[in-house]
Design a protein around this motif. Sequence first.
Motif, mmCIF file in Angstrom:
data_model
loop_
_atom_site.group_PDB
_atom_site.id
_atom_site.type_symbol
_atom_site.label_atom_id
_atom_site.label_comp_id
_atom_site.label_asym_id
_atom_site.label_seq_id
_atom_site.Cartn_x
_atom_site.Cartn_y
_atom_site.Cartn_z
ATOM 1 N N ALA A 12 0.834 -1.210 0.000
ATOM 2 C CA ALA A 12 0.000 0.000 0.000
ATOM 3 C C ALA A 12 0.869 1.260 0.000
ATOM 4 O O ALA A 12 0.713 2.129 -0.869
ATOM 5 C CB ALA A 12 -0.924 -0.006 1.218
ATOM 6 N N GLN A 30 9.962 3.443 6.051
ATOM 7 C CA GLN A 30 9.795 1.997 6.232
ATOM 8 C C GLN A 30 10.675 1.570 7.399
ATOM 9 O O GLN A 30 11.842 1.959 7.461
ATOM 10 C CB GLN A 30 10.170 1.272 4.935
ATOM 11 N N ASP A 31 10.109 0.791 8.336
ATOM 12 C CA ASP A 31 10.908 0.493 9.535
ATOM 13 C C ASP A 31 12.082 -0.445 9.273
ATOM 14 O O ASP A 31 13.145 -0.283 9.842
ATOM 15 C CB ASP A 31 10.028 0.019 10.716
ATOM 16 N N LYS A 36 7.404 -10.158 5.010
ATOM 17 C CA LYS A 36 6.115 -10.265 5.708
ATOM 18 C C LYS A 36 5.554 -11.692 5.621
ATOM 19 O O LYS A 36 5.524 -12.281 4.544
ATOM 20 C CB LYS A 36 5.109 -9.281 5.115
ATOM 21 N N GLY A 39 1.139 -15.674 2.196
ATOM 22 C CA GLY A 39 1.114 -16.711 1.167
ATOM 23 C C GLY A 39 1.747 -16.213 -0.125
ATOM 24 O O GLY A 39 2.220 -16.995 -0.943
ATOM 25 N N GLY A 41 0.281 -14.984 -2.638
ATOM 26 C CA GLY A 41 -0.547 -15.223 -3.824
ATOM 27 C C GLY A 41 -1.206 -13.928 -4.268
ATOM 28 O O GLY A 41 -1.801 -13.227 -3.459
ATOM 29 N N ARG A 87 7.590 -12.060 -0.542
ATOM 30 C CA ARG A 87 7.239 -10.716 -0.099
ATOM 31 C C ARG A 87 8.436 -9.791 0.091
ATOM 32 O O ARG A 87 8.346 -8.591 -0.189
ATOM 33 C CB ARG A 87 6.388 -10.781 1.169
ATOM 34 N N ASP A 241 -3.866 -2.594 4.773
ATOM 35 C CA ASP A 241 -4.261 -3.250 6.030
ATOM 36 C C ASP A 241 -4.586 -2.224 7.116
ATOM 37 O O ASP A 241 -5.428 -2.473 7.982
ATOM 38 C CB ASP A 241 -3.128 -4.158 6.545
ATOM 39 N N ILE A 254 -2.912 -8.075 -0.867
ATOM 40 C CA ILE A 254 -1.882 -7.375 -1.662
ATOM 41 C C ILE A 254 -2.540 -6.569 -2.791
ATOM 42 O O ILE A 254 -2.295 -5.367 -2.958
ATOM 43 C CB ILE A 254 -0.874 -8.387 -2.261
HETATM 44 C C1 LIG Z 1 -0.354 -15.308 7.227
HETATM 45 C C2 LIG Z 1 -0.828 -14.369 6.173
HETATM 46 C C3 LIG Z 1 -0.923 -14.792 4.862
HETATM 47 C C4 LIG Z 1 -1.353 -13.904 3.867
HETATM 48 N N1 LIG Z 1 -1.407 -14.340 2.574
HETATM 49 C C5 LIG Z 1 -1.800 -13.499 1.600
HETATM 50 C C6 LIG Z 1 -1.786 -13.902 0.237
HETATM 51 O O1 LIG Z 1 -1.400 -15.019 -0.111
HETATM 52 N N2 LIG Z 1 -2.205 -13.010 -0.701
HETATM 53 C C7 LIG Z 1 -2.617 -11.754 -0.372
HETATM 54 O O2 LIG Z 1 -2.997 -10.990 -1.265
HETATM 55 N N3 LIG Z 1 -2.614 -11.337 0.907
HETATM 56 C C8 LIG Z 1 -2.199 -12.170 1.893
HETATM 57 N N4 LIG Z 1 -2.167 -11.729 3.186
HETATM 58 C C9 LIG Z 1 -2.540 -10.345 3.475
HETATM 59 C C10 LIG Z 1 -1.430 -9.401 3.039
HETATM 60 O O3 LIG Z 1 -0.203 -9.825 3.568
HETATM 61 C C11 LIG Z 1 -1.714 -7.959 3.464
HETATM 62 O O4 LIG Z 1 -3.059 -7.646 3.252
HETATM 63 C C12 LIG Z 1 -0.832 -6.957 2.701
HETATM 64 O O5 LIG Z 1 0.506 -7.165 3.022
HETATM 65 C C13 LIG Z 1 -1.244 -5.521 3.030
HETATM 66 O O6 LIG Z 1 -0.284 -4.612 2.543
HETATM 67 P P1 LIG Z 1 -0.025 -3.240 3.345
HETATM 68 O O7 LIG Z 1 1.008 -2.520 2.583
HETATM 69 O O8 LIG Z 1 -1.307 -2.589 3.646
HETATM 70 O O9 LIG Z 1 0.540 -3.705 4.752
HETATM 71 P P2 LIG Z 1 1.902 -4.457 5.111
HETATM 72 O O10 LIG Z 1 2.275 -5.376 4.021
HETATM 73 O O11 LIG Z 1 1.734 -5.007 6.479
HETATM 74 O O12 LIG Z 1 2.967 -3.275 5.120
HETATM 75 C C14 LIG Z 1 3.076 -2.383 6.189
HETATM 76 C C15 LIG Z 1 4.494 -1.890 6.211
HETATM 77 O O13 LIG Z 1 4.618 -0.887 7.198
HETATM 78 C C16 LIG Z 1 5.829 -1.077 7.904
HETATM 79 N N5 LIG Z 1 5.611 -0.495 9.223
HETATM 80 C C17 LIG Z 1 4.761 -0.921 10.185
HETATM 81 N N6 LIG Z 1 4.822 -0.102 11.262
HETATM 82 C C18 LIG Z 1 5.721 0.863 10.961
HETATM 83 C C19 LIG Z 1 6.222 1.993 11.664
HETATM 84 N N7 LIG Z 1 5.826 2.300 12.912
HETATM 85 N N8 LIG Z 1 7.159 2.792 11.062
HETATM 86 C C20 LIG Z 1 7.590 2.507 9.802
HETATM 87 N N9 LIG Z 1 7.156 1.447 9.092
HETATM 88 C C21 LIG Z 1 6.213 0.635 9.661
HETATM 89 C C22 LIG Z 1 6.026 -2.609 7.928
HETATM 90 O O14 LIG Z 1 7.388 -2.977 8.051
HETATM 91 C C23 LIG Z 1 5.475 -3.001 6.566
HETATM 92 O O15 LIG Z 1 6.460 -3.073 5.570
HETATM 93 C C24 LIG Z 1 -1.729 -12.582 4.199
HETATM 94 C C25 LIG Z 1 -1.615 -12.143 5.540
HETATM 95 C C26 LIG Z 1 -1.165 -13.023 6.512
HETATM 96 C C27 LIG Z 1 -1.029 -12.537 7.926
#
Ligand SMILES: Cc1cc2nc3c(=O)[nH]c(=O)nc-3n(C[C@H](O)[C@H](O)[C@H](O)COP(=O)(O)OP(=O)(O)OC[C@H]3O[C@@H](n4cnc5c(N)ncnc54)[C@H](O)[C@@H]3O)c2cc1C
Length: 328
Positions: A12, A30-31, A36, A39, A41, A87, A241, A254
Amino acid sequence: MKKILIIGGGPAGATAARFLAENFDVTLIQDKDWDKPCGGGVKSKIFHQFDIPTDTIKHILNTVIIEYKNKKTKIDLQGQNLAIVLRDEFDKTLRNLAEKNGAKLIYGNFKGFEEEKAVIKINNEKILFDYDILIAADGVNSSVRKTLNLAGVPKIITHYARIEEYPVKTCEFFFDRKLGGDYYAWAFPHVNKTHIGGSVGETFDALCEYLNIKVKPKGYFIPTWQENITIQKENIYFVGDAAGQVMPLSFEGIYYAMHSAKILADAIKNNSDYKNEWDKRFLKEFKLMKKLEKAMKKPFLRDLMIKAQNIKKIQSLSVNMWLGKTIL
Ligand SMILES: Cc1cc2nc3c(=O)[nH]c(=O)nc-3n(C[C@H](O)[C@H](O)[C@H](O)COP(=O)(O)OP(=O)(O)OC[C@H]3O[C@@H](n4cnc5c(N)ncnc54)[C@H](O)[C@@H]3O)c2cc1C
């Protein structure tokens, strides 16, 4: 030029940074470099839609398997295809694309607000960042949400492990309640490993027994989308998320994190309302999937819905809803 500070460089945050950097002064925080638990997928069309280098694809799958009541059903994805990514590599690639567009990537940790500025800890030093707009893309446990005293993202805990003992060629989904609980359990092919996941507790133990494996899983949270969660507070926006934007039932995050980030970037550029734009694009689909997710909790309906996948027409409709033409 407007300053935009983005907390979190996952799918995101990196995507929002990439598109906003075309027009604004963007800093992406980014921390750490992390892999992450996931899966990995993702609908393969995302690579074309977002022009992402395809060398991040580790597998491209044109069938998946659903298992229910000792019966395996092969689902033909009809050319829509599912990609598997690692990831750590995928997220880094997305951050590189943001940097190529001019975003500044800084490794640091968001710690709160002081004097209307964001406090970022970088190598043990506390630095205050000024911003006109702040985007919280900091995942399901969003510390920006916590700092602002907003209700947390609704979520469930899921068990997850990376194993070698159960090699799979394609994604397998296990729909028996005793293995997957209210939702489903899964095993996805990766590089020399299989990633598995499922509900916490007895059902995960039953899954391990069923797959004949011994693992020590860890628990991770995954958002359960809710319609009226706050996704904007004045000049602070939430995405991915951190906004709970994970598709009900399939739990894909994702694809929706990246599309939601693009919707947000466009809304900021065009001065339009982020929530309205998001609702226009996704609300119907998310609401429908939420209803199906609820129905799947009822044994009779679960039985009906899964068995219906043996009917070609229904299978085709489901594949289209999941990966293809009836959505984006
Ligand atoms: C076990 C599991 C399996 C999954 N499998 C799938 C799948 O197969 N396919 C799929 O589409 N989705 C899957 N998901 C869901 C998917 O991983 C998330 O929905 C997706 O990663 C969301 O992206 P995002 O960028 O919103 O959040 P995130 O990927 O969580 O990214 C957030 C980022 O913020 C950073 N961050 C957090 N706090 C701070 C801070 N205080 N300061 C600086 N940086 C910070 C973190 O390091 C991270 O890089 C799965 C989730 C889990 C838990």
